[in-house]
Design a protein around this motif. Structure first.
Motif, PDB file in Angstrom:
ATOM      1  N   GLN A 119      26.449 -11.386 -20.517  1.00 15.18           N
ATOM      2  CA  GLN A 119      27.926 -11.879 -20.339  1.00 15.18           C
ATOM      3  C   GLN A 119      28.234 -10.940 -18.881  1.00 15.18           C
ATOM      4  OE1 GLN A 119      30.209 -11.183 -23.565  1.00 15.18           O
ATOM      5  NE2 GLN A 119      29.981 -13.332 -24.433  1.00 15.18           N
ATOM      6  N   ALA A 120      27.918  -9.871 -18.819  1.00 12.07           N
ATOM      7  CA  ALA A 120      28.068  -9.091 -17.666  1.00 12.07           C
ATOM      8  C   ALA A 120      27.268  -9.508 -16.146  1.00 12.07           C
ATOM      9  CB  ALA A 120      27.878  -7.737 -17.830  1.00 12.07           C
ATOM     10  N   ALA A 121      26.065 -10.137 -16.669  1.00 12.27           N
ATOM     11  CA  ALA A 121      24.930 -10.303 -15.610  1.00 12.27           C
ATOM     12  C   ALA A 121      25.591 -11.745 -15.051  1.00 12.27           C
ATOM     13  CB  ALA A 121      23.714 -10.760 -16.108  1.00 12.27           C
ATOM     14  N   LEU A 122      25.993 -12.722 -16.086  1.00  8.51           N
ATOM     15  CA  LEU A 122      26.735 -13.932 -15.636  1.00  8.51           C
ATOM     16  C   LEU A 122      27.936 -13.813 -14.834  1.00  8.51           C
ATOM     17  CD1 LEU A 122      26.786 -17.161 -16.206  1.00  8.51           C
ATOM     18  CD2 LEU A 122      27.932 -17.006 -18.156  1.00  8.51           C
ATOM     19  N   LYS A 123      28.771 -12.762 -15.151  1.00  7.77           N
ATOM     20  CA  LYS A 123      29.810 -12.681 -14.480  1.00  7.77           C
ATOM     21  C   LYS A 123      29.640 -12.172 -12.969  1.00  7.77           C
ATOM     22  CE  LYS A 123      34.266 -10.149 -14.515  1.00  7.77           C
ATOM     23  NZ  LYS A 123      35.410  -9.383 -15.441  1.00  7.77           N
ATOM     24  N   ALA A 127      30.334 -14.345  -9.545  1.00  5.60           N
ATOM     25  CA  ALA A 127      31.066 -13.786  -8.308  1.00  5.60           C
ATOM     26  C   ALA A 127      30.184 -14.039  -7.163  1.00  5.60           C
ATOM     27  CB  ALA A 127      31.496 -12.287  -8.690  1.00  5.60           C
ATOM     28  N   GLN A 128      28.816 -13.838  -6.913  1.00  7.93           N
ATOM     29  CA  GLN A 128      27.901 -13.818  -6.038  1.00  7.93           C
ATOM     30  C   GLN A 128      28.094 -15.621  -5.308  1.00  7.93           C
ATOM     31  OE1 GLN A 128      26.563 -11.299  -4.261  1.00  7.93           O
ATOM     32  NE2 GLN A 128      27.543 -10.050  -5.771  1.00  7.93           N
ATOM     33  N   HIS A 129      28.043 -16.452  -6.343  1.00  8.02           N
ATOM     34  CA  HIS A 129      27.907 -17.677  -5.853  1.00  8.02           C
ATOM     35  C   HIS A 129      29.324 -18.182  -5.327  1.00  8.02           C
ATOM     36  CE1 HIS A 129      26.682 -21.758  -5.997  1.00  8.02           C
ATOM     37  NE2 HIS A 129      28.036 -22.289  -6.981  1.00  8.02           N
ATOM     38  N   THR A 183      21.286 -20.998  -8.720  1.00  6.35           N
ATOM     39  CA  THR A 183      20.438 -20.588  -9.862  1.00  6.35           C
ATOM     40  C   THR A 183      20.444 -19.378 -10.655  1.00  6.35           C
ATOM     41  OG1 THR A 183      18.690 -21.614  -8.387  1.00  6.35           O
ATOM     42  CG2 THR A 183      17.813 -20.251  -9.895  1.00  6.35           C
ATOM     43  N   GLY A 184      20.936 -18.269  -9.667  1.00  2.70           N
ATOM     44  CA  GLY A 184      21.271 -17.178 -10.573  1.00  2.70           C
ATOM     45  C   GLY A 184      22.343 -17.262 -11.603  1.00  2.70           C
ATOM     46  N   GLN A 187      20.474 -18.916 -14.675  1.00  7.00           N
ATOM     47  CA  GLN A 187      19.790 -18.217 -15.400  1.00  7.00           C
ATOM     48  C   GLN A 187      20.734 -17.244 -16.151  1.00  7.00           C
ATOM     49  OE1 GLN A 187      17.528 -16.438 -12.620  1.00  7.00           O
ATOM     50  NE2 GLN A 187      15.647 -18.054 -12.405  1.00  7.00           N
ATOM     51  N   ALA A 188      21.616 -16.906 -15.671  1.00  2.00           N
ATOM     52  CA  ALA A 188      22.601 -15.943 -16.474  1.00  2.00           C
ATOM     53  C   ALA A 188      23.309 -16.418 -17.690  1.00  2.00           C
ATOM     54  CB  ALA A 188      23.834 -15.199 -15.535  1.00  2.00           C
ATOM     55  N   GLU A 189      23.648 -17.679 -17.421  1.00  2.00           N
ATOM     56  CA  GLU A 189      23.977 -18.760 -18.502  1.00  2.00           C
ATOM     57  C   GLU A 189      23.085 -18.981 -19.602  1.00  2.00           C
ATOM     58  OE1 GLU A 189      25.606 -22.179 -16.639  1.00  2.00           O
ATOM     59  OE2 GLU A 189      27.553 -21.150 -16.057  1.00  2.00           O
ATOM     60  N   SER A 190      21.805 -19.129 -19.161  1.00  2.00           N
ATOM     61  CA  SER A 190      20.784 -19.415 -20.159  1.00  2.00           C
ATOM     62  C   SER A 190      20.452 -18.013 -21.171  1.00  2.00           C
ATOM     63  CB  SER A 190      19.507 -19.605 -19.415  1.00  2.00           C
ATOM     64  OG  SER A 190      19.735 -20.915 -18.592  1.00  2.00           O
TER      65      SER A 190
END
Length: 400
Positions: A119-123, A127-129, A183-184, A187-190
């Motif tokens: 979840q942290a990686a997804l957040k 933000a980067q997107h 894409t990032g 991938q984080a959502e996956s």
């Protein structure tokens, strides 16, 4: 004097003859009865014949629960708890048995940590997107020092010149940066979804460590105890609903045609309780080896019976051909056995073999009808001794 002695001798002889006659009178019936009994109980080999049957056929059956299941283990481990002993009643949803779940609970904590990290990686990816959408990297002026002047020269002069010469495409570079950030995020959502799926799978396994009652009933038998190690699919216990009881019988295929669903037939449970049972289910196929069909009969509510008891079912005999059935002497049944058993003789090898049979009604002439297990022309041993087993053969026997 001689006359008196002669008379005494004659009188003594008369008394002696009377005594002998009296003894013969009392002893003769004893010898006659003994010889008659011996002749009656003589071991002999008789032929299985066919004769006229009675109007009913008696079939053996077993009392079974209205519904019965085998509870099996779903996960490996040790049994930590059992809901009760044999005969204990349970309501629907109550715990029947439990397998140790300590290892699964520890693994669940690990999955929770993985979910938090995903979840942290997804957040961060989101933000980067968003930053790429609002402040594109391709238009950033922070790449070189000098109060931004070199970057502005690069943006307004160098890059347009590259585009005109065909060496670069700012629009495509912009599109590539957006796709990369999107894409990032995907991938984080996956990773988050994968972690949640693993947690749900683990929760299902933890749930499977507890076996619950699928319906109201009692424990009929147990296969394990607390502390036993089990594997998936291993039987733990048999659980049944016994508020309603049934009889289950293997009916010969020639008698099934006389039965219809809902038909009432007389039954006798454990040779004591007589009642009426109703045909509830007739299997659509027959056993190819025994040529019998499984039929279930519903017993009245409150009848004095328990699962596993023996019961006799009286079926109407509608066999074509003059109601003729196979018969053997009742004395051919081996005494002392719980199920009807006979010794089939092999006169060539002078041996015999045990065979279970299904008997019907007893005829008035001492014969008993055989529903299944014997064929006309086979030879059986009559008056076998109690406890006789396969291989026993009479030394001196009459052949009939």
């Amino acid at each position: 004097m001689e006359l008196i002695i002669g008379k005494l001798i004659m009188l003594k002889c008369k008394h002696h003859k009377m005594l002998v006659a009296s003894l013969c009178f009392f002893i003769a019936p004893v010898f006659f009865f003994s010889s008659f009994t011996h002749a009656e109980n003589v071991t002999e080999i008789v032929t299985v014949n066919r004769s006229i049957s009675s109007s009913q056929t008696i079939l053996g059956s077993t009392v079974v629960p209205y519904r019965e299941i085998t509870v099996t283990a779903q996960t490996p481990g040790k049994i930590t708890a059992i809901g009760g002993e044999v005969g204990t009643g349970f309501t629907k949803g109550a715990m029947l048995a439990k397998v140790d779940d300590a290892q699964l609970l520890a693994k669940r904590n690990t999955l929770w940590a993985q979910i938090t990290s995903a979840q942290a990686a997804l957040k961060n990816s989101q933000a980067q997107h968003q930053r790429e959408i609002i402040s594109p990297k391709s238009k950033s002026i922070n790449g070189m020092p000098g109060m931004g002047l070199p970057s502005m020269m690069d943006i307004f002069m160098t890059r347009p010149l590259y585009d005109m010469m065909g060496n670069s495409d700012q629009g495509y570079n912009r599109y590539s940066d957006l796709v990369n950030s999107a894409t990032g995020v995907s991938q984080a959502e996956s990773q988050v979804m994968m972690a949640w799926s693993q947690l749900n799978e683990l929760n299902t396994k933890i749930k499977d460590t507890v076996s619950v009652a699928p319906f109201e009933g009692i424990i009929m038998s147990k296969m394990v105890e607390v502390g036993d190690a089990v594997q998936p699919g291993q039987p733990l216990m048999k659980f049944g609903f016994i508020k309603y009881l049934r009889l289950q019988a293997d009916v010969p295929s020639m008698l099934v045609s006389s039965l219809v669903k809902g038909m009432s037939v007389p039954v006798r449970i454990s040779n004591k309780n007589s009642t009426i049972a109703k045909v509830s289910q007739i299997y659509p196929i027959a056993d190819p080896s025994r040529h019998t069909v499984v039929v279930k009969f519903d017993l009245p509510i409150g009848v004095s019976a328990a699962p596993g008891m023996y019961a006799e079912i009286f079926l109407p005999d509608t066999t074509p051909g003059g109601n003729s059935v196979i018969t053997i002497p009742k004395t051919a049944l081996i005494p002392g056995r719980s199920l009807p058993t006979v010794l089939v003789a092999d006169e060539e090898t002078k041996t015999s073999s045990l065979r279970l049979i299904r008997v019907g009604v007893t005829q008035s002439d001492g014969l008993v009808s055989v529903v299944s297990g014997l064929k006309v022309g086979e030879r059986v041993i009559n008056n076998p001794p109690p406890g006789a087993s396969s291989g026993w053969y009479p030394k001196d026997s009459a052949v009939l």
